[in-house]
Design a protein around this motif. Structure first.
Motif, mmCIF file in Angstrom:
data_model
loop_
_atom_site.group_PDB
_atom_site.id
_atom_site.type_symbol
_atom_site.label_atom_id
_atom_site.label_comp_id
_atom_site.label_asym_id
_atom_site.label_seq_id
_atom_site.Cartn_x
_atom_site.Cartn_y
_atom_site.Cartn_z
ATOM 1 N N VAL A 65 0.857 -1.183 0.000
ATOM 2 C CA VAL A 65 0.000 0.000 0.000
ATOM 3 C C VAL A 65 0.894 1.233 0.000
ATOM 4 O O VAL A 65 1.651 1.460 0.957
ATOM 5 N N VAL A 80 -8.226 0.607 3.188
ATOM 6 C CA VAL A 80 -7.533 1.286 2.099
ATOM 7 C C VAL A 80 -8.404 2.460 1.654
ATOM 8 O O VAL A 80 -9.474 2.257 1.077
ATOM 9 N N HIS A 86 -2.617 0.153 -4.230
ATOM 10 C CA HIS A 86 -2.485 -1.046 -3.410
ATOM 11 C C HIS A 86 -2.467 -2.303 -4.279
ATOM 12 O O HIS A 86 -2.930 -2.286 -5.412
#
Length: 115
Positions: A65, A80, A86
């Protein structure tokens, strides 16, 4: 209203060998259960509008990430935010099973990103 599971949910295949089941598929929310075999991964990408929460049911997920690597074990989760590059990989020896919750739904909101 009905009880939902991967046995009665809409199924789809992604990548070479991965499976997904739409547990919730509405205009504002998506909940998917996925299976990723050992050695498989998704492509690095981001979602312009969608934020996502991944929760590992079994196996181990490796997340890259924004250039940082995280390892999620069984019963651990990871958020996220939107516009965050990612990539999820299964570097373990057994299948990875997880849920991913997206709001709004991430389909059609994916942009591939090179490392």
């Amino acid at each position: 209203m009905t009880v939902v599971s991967k046995e009665n949910a809409e199924h789809y295949r992604w990548g070479d060998q991965c499976d997904g089941w739409h547990l919730v598929k509405s205009k504002s929310l998506s909940v998917i259960q996925e299976r990723v075999p050992s050695g498989c991964s998704e492509v690095r990408h981001l979602h312009k509008k969608s934020e996502q929460f991944f929760f590992v049911l079994s196996g181990c997920a490796t997340f890259e990430v924004n250039g940082e690597v995280f390892e999620l074990k069984e019963h651990q989760g990871f958020h996220v935010p939107s516009n965050t590059p990612h990539q999820l990989s299964n570097l373990g020896q057994k299948d990875l099973h997880f849920t991913v919750t997206s709001t709004p739904p991430s389909h059609g909101d994916r942009v591939e990103v090179r490392a």
